[in-house]
Design an enzyme around this catalytic site. Structure first.
Site, PDB file in Angstrom:
ATOM      1  N   LYS A  79      34.198  37.849  27.842  1.00 27.99           N
ATOM      2  CA  LYS A  79      34.636  37.651  29.229  1.00 27.99           C
ATOM      3  C   LYS A  79      36.006  38.284  29.473  1.00 27.99           C
ATOM      4  CE  LYS A  79      35.476  33.843  32.512  1.00 27.99           C
ATOM      5  NZ  LYS A  79      35.448  32.366  32.654  1.00 27.99           N
ATOM      6  N   SER A 155      33.812  30.560  36.546  1.00 29.97           N
ATOM      7  CA  SER A 155      34.312  31.927  36.560  1.00 29.97           C
ATOM      8  C   SER A 155      33.610  32.862  35.565  1.00 29.97           C
ATOM      9  CB  SER A 155      35.818  31.937  36.253  1.00 29.97           C
ATOM     10  OG  SER A 155      36.094  31.399  34.972  1.00 29.97           O
ATOM     11  N   SER A 179      33.638  26.464  34.142  1.00 31.80           N
ATOM     12  CA  SER A 179      33.372  27.904  34.240  1.00 31.80           C
ATOM     13  C   SER A 179      32.340  28.438  33.256  1.00 31.80           C
ATOM     14  CB  SER A 179      34.679  28.692  34.082  1.00 31.80           C
ATOM     15  OG  SER A 179      35.510  28.500  35.197  1.00 31.80           O
TER      16      SER A 179
END
Length: 474
Positions: A79, A155, A179
Protein backbone atom coordinates in the site's frame (compact mmCIF):
# COMPACT_ATOMS: atom_id res chain seq x y z
CA UNK A 1 1.55 -18.23 -17.92
CA UNK A 2 -1.85 -19.21 -16.57
CA UNK A 3 -5.06 -18.34 -18.38
CA UNK A 4 -7.29 -15.85 -16.54
CA UNK A 5 -9.72 -18.62 -15.61
CA UNK A 6 -6.88 -20.74 -14.21
CA UNK A 7 -5.46 -17.70 -12.40
CA UNK A 8 -8.79 -16.77 -10.81
CA UNK A 9 -9.32 -20.32 -9.55
CA UNK A 10 -6.32 -20.22 -7.20
CA UNK A 11 -5.56 -18.36 -4.01
CA UNK A 12 -2.02 -17.48 -2.98
CA UNK A 13 -1.40 -20.76 -1.18
CA UNK A 14 -2.75 -22.62 -4.20
CA UNK A 15 -0.39 -20.81 -6.56
CA UNK A 16 2.56 -21.58 -4.29
CA UNK A 17 1.45 -25.22 -4.37
CA UNK A 18 1.54 -25.25 -8.17
CA UNK A 19 5.12 -23.97 -8.06
CA UNK A 20 6.13 -26.53 -5.44
CA UNK A 21 4.67 -29.32 -7.59
CA UNK A 22 6.57 -28.09 -10.66
CA UNK A 23 3.39 -27.28 -12.59
CA UNK A 24 4.43 -23.67 -13.18
CA UNK A 25 7.61 -21.65 -12.74
CA UNK A 26 7.73 -18.75 -10.25
CA UNK A 27 8.53 -16.32 -13.07
CA UNK A 28 5.38 -17.41 -14.93
CA UNK A 29 3.33 -16.63 -11.82
CA UNK A 30 4.74 -13.10 -11.66
CA UNK A 31 4.31 -12.64 -15.40
CA UNK A 32 0.66 -13.68 -15.13
CA UNK A 33 0.14 -11.12 -12.36
CA UNK A 34 1.81 -8.43 -14.45
CA UNK A 35 -0.46 -9.31 -17.38
CA UNK A 36 -3.53 -9.04 -15.14
CA UNK A 37 -2.40 -5.70 -13.68
CA UNK A 38 -1.92 -4.30 -17.17
CA UNK A 39 -5.31 -5.62 -18.25
CA UNK A 40 -7.38 -4.67 -15.20
CA UNK A 41 -5.77 -1.53 -13.85
CA UNK A 42 -7.05 0.85 -16.55
CA UNK A 43 -10.55 -0.16 -15.49
CA UNK A 44 -10.20 0.18 -11.70
CA UNK A 45 -7.09 2.35 -11.09
CA UNK A 46 -5.79 0.31 -8.16
CA UNK A 47 -2.02 0.19 -8.82
CA UNK A 48 -0.22 3.54 -8.78
CA UNK A 49 3.48 2.58 -8.81
CA UNK A 50 5.01 -0.44 -10.56
CA UNK A 51 8.36 -2.23 -10.37
CA UNK A 52 7.85 -5.08 -12.84
CA UNK A 53 11.30 -5.44 -14.38
CA UNK A 54 13.14 -4.95 -11.09
CA UNK A 55 11.01 -7.64 -9.43
CA UNK A 56 11.47 -10.12 -12.29
CA UNK A 57 15.24 -9.53 -12.26
CA UNK A 58 15.38 -10.08 -8.49
CA UNK A 59 13.40 -13.30 -8.88
CA UNK A 60 15.75 -14.60 -11.58
CA UNK A 61 18.75 -13.88 -9.35
CA UNK A 62 17.22 -15.83 -6.45
CA UNK A 63 16.38 -18.80 -8.63
CA UNK A 64 19.91 -18.84 -10.04
CA UNK A 65 21.33 -18.72 -6.50
CA UNK A 66 19.13 -21.62 -5.43
CA UNK A 67 17.22 -19.48 -2.96
CA UNK A 68 13.68 -20.86 -3.28
CA UNK A 69 11.45 -20.07 -0.30
CA UNK A 70 7.84 -21.23 -0.29
CA UNK A 71 6.34 -18.02 -1.68
CA UNK A 72 8.99 -17.37 -4.31
CA UNK A 73 7.40 -15.48 -7.19
CA UNK A 74 4.09 -14.92 -5.45
CA UNK A 75 2.80 -11.47 -6.50
CA UNK A 76 2.13 -8.80 -3.91
CA UNK A 77 1.42 -5.08 -3.73
CA UNK A 78 2.41 -2.78 -0.88
CA UNK A 79 0.00 0.00 0.00
CA UNK A 80 1.08 3.56 -0.73
CA UNK A 81 0.93 4.49 2.95
CA UNK A 82 3.38 4.14 5.85
CA UNK A 83 5.26 1.15 4.45
CA UNK A 84 8.80 1.86 3.22
CA UNK A 85 10.10 -0.41 0.46
CA UNK A 86 13.72 0.02 -0.53
CA UNK A 87 13.86 1.92 -3.82
CA UNK A 88 10.08 2.07 -4.35
CA UNK A 89 8.48 5.54 -4.24
CA UNK A 90 6.09 6.22 -1.34
CA UNK A 91 3.73 9.20 -1.61
CA UNK A 92 1.20 8.43 1.16
CA UNK A 93 -1.44 9.20 -1.45
CA UNK A 94 -0.20 12.78 -1.69
CA UNK A 95 0.81 14.87 -4.68
CA UNK A 96 3.10 16.74 -2.28
CA UNK A 97 5.20 13.68 -1.51
CA UNK A 98 5.23 11.91 -4.88
CA UNK A 99 8.64 10.48 -5.69
CA UNK A 100 9.82 10.12 -2.07
CA UNK A 101 12.11 7.08 -1.94
CA UNK A 102 13.42 5.23 1.11
CA UNK A 103 16.67 3.26 1.23
CA UNK A 104 15.34 0.53 3.53
CA UNK A 105 12.48 -1.93 3.91
CA UNK A 106 10.16 -1.88 6.87
CA UNK A 107 10.45 -5.04 8.97
CA UNK A 108 7.15 -6.34 7.64
CA UNK A 109 8.22 -5.72 4.05
CA UNK A 110 11.61 -7.34 4.65
CA UNK A 111 9.87 -10.47 5.94
CA UNK A 112 7.63 -10.60 2.89
CA UNK A 113 10.65 -10.19 0.64
CA UNK A 114 12.61 -12.91 2.48
CA UNK A 115 9.64 -15.28 2.10
CA UNK A 116 9.86 -14.87 -1.67
CA UNK A 117 7.03 -12.45 -2.43
CA UNK A 118 7.49 -10.43 -5.61
CA UNK A 119 6.72 -6.82 -4.74
CA UNK A 120 5.29 -5.58 -8.02
CA UNK A 121 4.33 -2.08 -6.94
CA UNK A 122 2.10 0.03 -4.74
CA UNK A 123 -1.67 0.11 -4.38
CA UNK A 124 -3.63 3.36 -4.15
CA UNK A 125 -4.48 5.17 -0.92
CA UNK A 126 -6.20 8.48 -0.27
CA UNK A 127 -3.95 11.19 1.13
CA UNK A 128 -2.60 9.96 4.50
CA UNK A 129 -5.45 7.45 4.65
CA UNK A 130 -7.84 10.07 5.95
CA UNK A 131 -11.07 8.88 4.34
CA UNK A 132 -12.99 5.68 3.67
CA UNK A 133 -12.83 6.03 -0.11
CA UNK A 134 -9.73 5.84 -2.29
CA UNK A 135 -9.65 9.01 -4.31
CA UNK A 136 -6.81 11.52 -4.43
CA UNK A 137 -5.47 14.47 -6.36
CA UNK A 138 -2.26 12.46 -6.71
CA UNK A 139 -3.66 9.28 -8.25
CA UNK A 140 -7.31 9.80 -9.15
CA UNK A 141 -10.30 7.60 -8.31
CA UNK A 142 -10.09 3.89 -7.55
CA UNK A 143 -13.19 2.04 -8.71
CA UNK A 144 -14.96 -0.97 -7.26
CA UNK A 145 -14.72 -4.02 -9.59
CA UNK A 146 -18.23 -5.12 -8.56
CA UNK A 147 -19.70 -1.79 -9.75
CA UNK A 148 -17.43 0.79 -11.35
CA UNK A 149 -19.79 3.58 -10.29
CA UNK A 150 -18.99 2.82 -6.65
CA UNK A 151 -15.86 3.32 -4.59
CA UNK A 152 -13.52 0.58 -3.44
CA UNK A 153 -13.53 1.79 0.16
CA UNK A 154 -10.60 3.23 2.03
CA UNK A 155 -8.05 3.70 2.84
CA UNK A 156 -6.78 0.37 1.42
CA UNK A 157 -9.09 0.68 -1.58
CA UNK A 158 -6.30 0.12 -4.06
CA UNK A 159 -5.47 -3.19 -2.43
CA UNK A 160 -9.13 -4.17 -2.33
CA UNK A 161 -9.77 -3.31 -5.98
CA UNK A 162 -6.57 -5.02 -7.11
CA UNK A 163 -7.48 -8.30 -5.44
CA UNK A 164 -11.19 -8.18 -6.31
CA UNK A 165 -10.41 -7.49 -9.98
CA UNK A 166 -8.12 -10.51 -10.11
CA UNK A 167 -4.71 -8.89 -10.34
CA UNK A 168 -3.52 -11.15 -7.52
CA UNK A 169 -5.04 -13.14 -4.64
CA UNK A 170 -3.86 -10.92 -1.76
CA UNK A 171 -2.27 -7.54 -1.10
CA UNK A 172 -0.82 -5.55 1.79
CA UNK A 173 -3.17 -3.18 3.62
CA UNK A 174 -3.16 -0.93 6.68
CA UNK A 175 -5.85 -0.05 9.21
CA UNK A 176 -6.15 2.93 11.59
CA UNK A 177 -9.96 3.16 11.79
CA UNK A 178 -11.11 0.34 9.53
CA UNK A 179 -8.89 0.79 6.48
CA UNK A 180 -8.33 -2.95 5.97
CA UNK A 181 -11.84 -4.02 6.85
CA UNK A 182 -13.92 -1.40 4.99
CA UNK A 183 -12.30 -2.07 1.58
CA UNK A 184 -12.48 -5.81 2.21
CA UNK A 185 -16.20 -5.48 2.94
CA UNK A 186 -16.87 -3.30 -0.11
CA UNK A 187 -14.84 -5.56 -2.43
CA UNK A 188 -16.08 -8.95 -1.20
CA UNK A 189 -12.80 -10.04 0.42
CA UNK A 190 -11.39 -11.29 3.70
CA UNK A 191 -9.90 -8.41 5.69
CA UNK A 192 -8.12 -9.14 8.97
CA UNK A 193 -6.78 -6.57 11.42
CA UNK A 194 -4.55 -8.53 13.82
CA UNK A 195 -4.11 -7.81 17.50
CA UNK A 196 -2.03 -4.77 18.29
CA UNK A 197 1.69 -5.44 17.71
CA UNK A 198 1.26 -9.00 16.45
CA UNK A 199 2.77 -7.66 13.23
CA UNK A 200 5.91 -5.50 13.53
CA UNK A 201 5.86 -1.71 13.22
CA UNK A 202 9.55 -0.92 12.76
CA UNK A 203 12.12 0.13 12.31
CA UNK A 204 10.79 3.54 11.32
CA UNK A 205 7.89 3.49 13.79
CA UNK A 206 7.72 2.23 17.37
CA UNK A 207 4.20 2.97 18.58
CA UNK A 208 2.22 3.99 15.52
CA UNK A 209 -0.44 6.46 16.57
CA UNK A 210 -0.52 5.16 20.14
CA UNK A 211 -1.14 1.62 18.93
CA UNK A 212 -4.17 2.63 16.86
CA UNK A 213 -2.61 1.73 13.49
CA UNK A 214 -2.15 -1.83 12.20
CA UNK A 215 -0.87 -3.60 9.07
CA UNK A 216 -1.81 -6.86 7.38
CA UNK A 217 -3.68 -7.75 4.17
CA UNK A 218 -6.83 -8.22 2.16
CA UNK A 219 -7.20 -11.65 0.56
CA UNK A 220 -9.56 -14.03 -1.20
CA UNK A 221 -9.28 -16.78 1.43
CA UNK A 222 -8.70 -17.50 5.09
CA UNK A 223 -5.70 -19.69 4.41
CA UNK A 224 -4.00 -16.84 2.53
CA UNK A 225 -4.78 -14.52 5.43
CA UNK A 226 -3.23 -16.99 7.88
CA UNK A 227 -0.24 -17.91 5.70
CA UNK A 228 0.76 -14.26 5.22
CA UNK A 229 0.43 -13.69 8.96
CA UNK A 230 2.77 -16.62 9.59
CA UNK A 231 5.35 -14.83 7.43
CA UNK A 232 5.05 -11.39 9.02
CA UNK A 233 4.02 -11.87 12.67
CA UNK A 234 6.41 -11.47 15.57
CA UNK A 235 8.38 -8.62 17.17
CA UNK A 236 11.26 -6.87 15.50
CA UNK A 237 14.43 -5.68 17.19
CA UNK A 238 13.75 -2.94 19.71
CA UNK A 239 9.95 -3.21 19.54
CA UNK A 240 8.43 -1.30 22.49
CA UNK A 241 5.83 -4.02 22.95
CA UNK A 242 4.46 -6.99 21.04
CA UNK A 243 1.78 -9.66 20.98
CA UNK A 244 3.33 -13.12 20.86
CA UNK A 245 2.34 -15.42 18.03
CA UNK A 246 1.40 -19.05 18.79
CA UNK A 247 3.94 -21.85 18.49
CA UNK A 248 1.75 -23.57 15.89
CA UNK A 249 1.42 -21.73 12.55
CA UNK A 250 -1.83 -19.89 11.98
CA UNK A 251 -2.24 -21.73 8.69
CA UNK A 252 -2.45 -25.02 10.61
CA UNK A 253 -4.47 -23.60 13.51
CA UNK A 254 -7.35 -22.46 11.31
CA UNK A 255 -8.02 -26.08 10.32
CA UNK A 256 -8.61 -27.02 13.98
CA UNK A 257 -12.25 -26.83 15.02
CA UNK A 258 -12.82 -24.43 17.92
CA UNK A 259 -14.57 -25.48 21.08
CA UNK A 260 -18.24 -24.53 21.57
CA UNK A 261 -18.22 -20.77 22.05
CA UNK A 262 -20.42 -18.08 23.51
CA UNK A 263 -20.87 -15.42 20.85
CA UNK A 264 -22.50 -12.02 21.21
CA UNK A 265 -24.44 -10.77 18.19
CA UNK A 266 -24.94 -7.10 17.29
CA UNK A 267 -27.30 -6.21 14.42
CA UNK A 268 -27.55 -2.44 15.01
CA UNK A 269 -24.87 0.16 15.50
CA UNK A 270 -22.90 -0.39 18.69
CA UNK A 271 -25.00 2.35 20.31
CA UNK A 272 -28.24 0.61 19.27
CA UNK A 273 -29.15 2.89 16.36
CA UNK A 274 -30.41 1.20 13.18
CA UNK A 275 -28.40 0.69 9.99
CA UNK A 276 -29.18 -0.32 6.41
CA UNK A 277 -31.22 -3.55 6.69
CA UNK A 278 -29.03 -5.42 4.19
CA UNK A 279 -25.99 -4.81 6.42
CA UNK A 280 -27.87 -5.93 9.53
CA UNK A 281 -28.91 -9.04 7.59
CA UNK A 282 -25.24 -9.97 7.08
CA UNK A 283 -24.68 -10.07 10.84
CA UNK A 284 -27.95 -11.96 11.38
CA UNK A 285 -26.94 -14.51 8.75
CA UNK A 286 -23.57 -15.01 10.44
CA UNK A 287 -25.26 -15.48 13.80
CA UNK A 288 -27.58 -18.15 12.40
CA UNK A 289 -24.67 -19.90 10.74
CA UNK A 290 -22.62 -19.96 13.94
CA UNK A 291 -25.60 -21.24 15.89
CA UNK A 292 -25.99 -24.01 13.33
CA UNK A 293 -22.33 -24.88 13.85
CA UNK A 294 -23.04 -25.53 17.51
CA UNK A 295 -22.07 -22.24 19.12
CA UNK A 296 -24.25 -20.38 21.63
CA UNK A 297 -25.28 -17.09 20.03
CA UNK A 298 -27.08 -14.31 21.90
CA UNK A 299 -27.97 -10.80 20.80
CA UNK A 300 -26.20 -8.37 23.12
CA UNK A 301 -24.81 -4.85 22.82
CA UNK A 302 -21.57 -3.88 24.57
CA UNK A 303 -21.88 -1.27 27.33
CA UNK A 304 -19.51 1.61 26.64
CA UNK A 305 -19.56 5.18 25.35
CA UNK A 306 -19.22 4.51 21.62
CA UNK A 307 -19.24 8.18 20.61
CA UNK A 308 -16.81 9.13 23.36
CA UNK A 309 -14.32 6.41 22.45
CA UNK A 310 -14.55 7.01 18.70
CA UNK A 311 -14.17 10.78 19.06
CA UNK A 312 -11.21 10.47 21.43
CA UNK A 313 -9.50 7.88 19.24
CA UNK A 314 -9.85 9.76 15.97
CA UNK A 315 -8.64 13.00 17.54
CA UNK A 316 -5.60 11.29 19.04
CA UNK A 317 -4.99 9.84 15.58
CA UNK A 318 -5.29 13.25 13.91
CA UNK A 319 -3.05 14.87 16.52
CA UNK A 320 -0.25 12.60 15.37
CA UNK A 321 -0.19 14.55 12.09
CA UNK A 322 1.42 17.42 14.01
CA UNK A 323 4.73 15.61 13.64
CA UNK A 324 4.60 15.82 9.86
CA UNK A 325 6.19 19.27 9.87
CA UNK A 326 8.71 20.46 12.48
CA UNK A 327 8.15 23.48 14.67
CA UNK A 328 5.09 24.92 16.37
CA UNK A 329 2.37 27.44 15.67
CA UNK A 330 0.26 28.01 12.60
CA UNK A 331 1.17 26.25 9.38
CA UNK A 332 1.85 28.52 6.44
CA UNK A 333 0.91 28.14 2.81
CA UNK A 334 4.38 26.87 1.97
CA UNK A 335 3.98 23.94 4.36
CA UNK A 336 0.43 23.21 3.19
CA UNK A 337 1.19 23.49 -0.52
CA UNK A 338 0.20 20.48 -2.59
CA UNK A 339 -2.06 19.02 0.13
CA UNK A 340 -5.78 18.41 -0.22
CA UNK A 341 -8.35 20.57 1.62
CA UNK A 342 -9.25 17.96 4.24
CA UNK A 343 -5.59 17.19 4.90
CA UNK A 344 -5.02 20.90 5.44
CA UNK A 345 -7.92 21.04 7.89
CA UNK A 346 -6.62 17.99 9.76
CA UNK A 347 -3.09 19.40 9.93
CA UNK A 348 -4.32 22.75 11.22
CA UNK A 349 -6.35 20.92 13.86
CA UNK A 350 -3.35 18.80 14.88
CA UNK A 351 -1.23 21.88 15.59
CA UNK A 352 -3.90 23.32 17.89
CA UNK A 353 -4.25 20.30 20.20
CA UNK A 354 -2.96 21.06 23.69
CA UNK A 355 -1.00 18.50 25.68
CA UNK A 356 -3.74 18.56 28.31
CA UNK A 357 -6.46 17.77 25.76
CA UNK A 358 -4.34 15.03 24.22
CA UNK A 359 -3.69 13.32 27.55
CA UNK A 360 -7.34 13.60 28.54
CA UNK A 361 -8.33 11.85 25.32
CA UNK A 362 -5.88 9.01 25.94
CA UNK A 363 -7.51 8.66 29.37
CA UNK A 364 -10.95 8.43 27.72
CA UNK A 365 -9.62 5.73 25.39
CA UNK A 366 -8.28 3.77 28.35
CA UNK A 367 -11.55 4.02 30.28
CA UNK A 368 -13.85 3.13 27.39
CA UNK A 369 -11.67 0.34 26.00
CA UNK A 370 -11.79 -1.34 29.40
CA UNK A 371 -15.58 -1.08 29.38
CA UNK A 372 -15.68 -2.51 25.86
CA UNK A 373 -13.33 -5.34 26.85
CA UNK A 374 -15.70 -6.32 29.67
CA UNK A 375 -18.03 -7.65 26.95
CA UNK A 376 -15.51 -10.43 26.44
CA UNK A 377 -15.76 -11.50 30.07
CA UNK A 378 -19.17 -12.80 29.04
CA UNK A 379 -18.59 -13.75 25.39
CA UNK A 380 -15.71 -15.38 23.52
CA UNK A 381 -16.43 -13.43 20.32
CA UNK A 382 -18.59 -10.59 19.01
CA UNK A 383 -20.30 -10.50 15.61
CA UNK A 384 -21.32 -7.16 14.06
CA UNK A 385 -22.07 -5.85 10.60
CA UNK A 386 -18.91 -4.66 8.84
CA UNK A 387 -20.33 -1.34 7.63
CA UNK A 388 -23.59 0.58 7.97
CA UNK A 389 -24.15 0.79 4.19
CA UNK A 390 -23.42 -1.17 1.01
CA UNK A 391 -20.48 0.00 -1.14
CA UNK A 392 -20.74 3.75 -1.59
CA UNK A 393 -20.98 5.86 -4.74
CA UNK A 394 -17.87 7.85 -5.61
CA UNK A 395 -17.28 11.14 -3.75
CA UNK A 396 -19.36 10.09 -0.75
CA UNK A 397 -16.70 11.47 1.61
CA UNK A 398 -14.39 13.56 -0.57
CA UNK A 399 -11.07 15.03 0.54
CA UNK A 400 -12.21 18.32 -1.03
CA UNK A 401 -14.34 18.88 2.09
CA UNK A 402 -13.12 21.54 4.52
CA UNK A 403 -15.38 21.06 7.59
CA UNK A 404 -13.37 18.63 9.73
CA UNK A 405 -16.08 18.00 12.34
CA UNK A 406 -18.74 17.38 9.69
CA UNK A 407 -16.34 15.12 7.79
CA UNK A 408 -15.67 12.98 10.89
CA UNK A 409 -19.37 12.78 11.76
CA UNK A 410 -20.14 11.54 8.25
CA UNK A 411 -17.24 9.06 8.31
CA UNK A 412 -18.46 7.33 11.46
CA UNK A 413 -22.07 7.46 10.34
CA UNK A 414 -21.08 5.41 7.30
CA UNK A 415 -18.65 3.14 9.14
CA UNK A 416 -19.42 2.89 12.86
CA UNK A 417 -18.17 -0.65 13.49
CA UNK A 418 -14.42 -0.64 12.95
CA UNK A 419 -12.73 2.20 14.84
CA UNK A 420 -13.48 0.98 18.41
CA UNK A 421 -11.37 -2.10 17.74
CA UNK A 422 -8.43 -0.01 16.58
CA UNK A 423 -8.66 1.76 19.91
CA UNK A 424 -8.87 -1.55 21.78
CA UNK A 425 -6.24 -3.35 19.70
CA UNK A 426 -8.44 -6.43 19.46
CA UNK A 427 -8.30 -8.76 16.44
CA UNK A 428 -11.14 -8.17 13.98
CA UNK A 429 -11.95 -9.75 10.64
CA UNK A 430 -14.60 -9.06 7.99
CA UNK A 431 -16.06 -11.82 5.84
CA UNK A 432 -18.16 -11.30 2.67
CA UNK A 433 -21.06 -13.48 3.78
CA UNK A 434 -23.96 -11.65 2.09
CA UNK A 435 -24.99 -9.64 -0.99
CA UNK A 436 -27.43 -6.89 -1.86
CA UNK A 437 -30.29 -7.73 -4.26
CA UNK A 438 -28.10 -6.17 -6.98
CA UNK A 439 -25.26 -8.56 -6.17
CA UNK A 440 -22.93 -6.18 -4.30
CA UNK A 441 -20.90 -7.76 -1.48
CA UNK A 442 -21.94 -7.20 2.14
CA UNK A 443 -19.81 -8.35 5.07
CA UNK A 444 -20.04 -9.13 8.74
CA UNK A 445 -17.29 -8.55 11.30
CA UNK A 446 -15.94 -11.00 13.88
CA UNK A 447 -14.03 -9.65 16.90
CA UNK A 448 -12.10 -11.49 19.60
CA UNK A 449 -10.28 -10.80 22.83
CA UNK A 450 -6.89 -9.16 22.67
CA UNK A 451 -4.28 -11.69 21.40
CA UNK A 452 -6.99 -14.25 20.56
CA UNK A 453 -6.19 -14.02 16.85
CA UNK A 454 -6.08 -17.80 16.38
CA UNK A 455 -9.64 -18.21 17.68
CA UNK A 456 -10.97 -15.43 15.44
CA UNK A 457 -9.31 -17.03 12.41
CA UNK A 458 -10.53 -20.54 13.34
CA UNK A 459 -14.15 -19.39 13.53
CA UNK A 460 -13.79 -17.35 10.34
CA UNK A 461 -12.52 -20.50 8.66
CA UNK A 462 -15.55 -22.43 9.98
CA UNK A 463 -17.79 -19.84 8.34
CA UNK A 464 -15.85 -19.97 5.07
CA UNK A 465 -16.16 -23.78 4.89
CA UNK A 466 -19.83 -23.85 5.91
CA UNK A 467 -20.93 -21.06 3.57
CA UNK A 468 -18.34 -20.30 0.85
CA UNK A 469 -18.51 -16.94 -0.85
CA UNK A 470 -17.62 -15.74 -4.31
CA UNK A 471 -14.61 -13.57 -3.58
CA UNK A 472 -14.49 -11.79 -6.94
CA UNK A 473 -17.07 -10.57 -9.46
CA UNK A 474 -17.67 -12.60 -12.60
Amino acid sequence: MLTRDEWMSHDLVGLAGLVAEGQIAPRAVLETAIREIEAQNPRVNAVVVTAFEETLDALDARVEAGDTPRFLGMPYLIKDLHAPVRGLPLSNGSERFKGTVFDFDSTLVSRLRAAGFGLLGRSASPEFGLTLETDSAAWGTTRNPWDLERGAGGSSGGAGAAVASGMMPAAHATDSAGSIRIPAAFNGLVGFKPSRALNPFGPHRGDPNHGISHEHAVAVSLRDTAAILDVTAGPDTGAPYFTAKPSTPFEALIEQAPRRLRIGLVTTRLDGKPIDPVCAAAAEKTGRLLSGLGHEVEEALPDFDVQGLTDAMIRVLLASLAGLFPGAGELGEEELAGLEPMTRAALRYSRQVSLSDHLQRTAVINREVRRLAAYFDRFDLMVTPATATPPLPHKSLPMTATDLDGFLDRLFELSPFTAPFNASGMPAIVLPVHQTPEGLPIASQLIGKMADDALVLKVARQIEVASPWRARPA
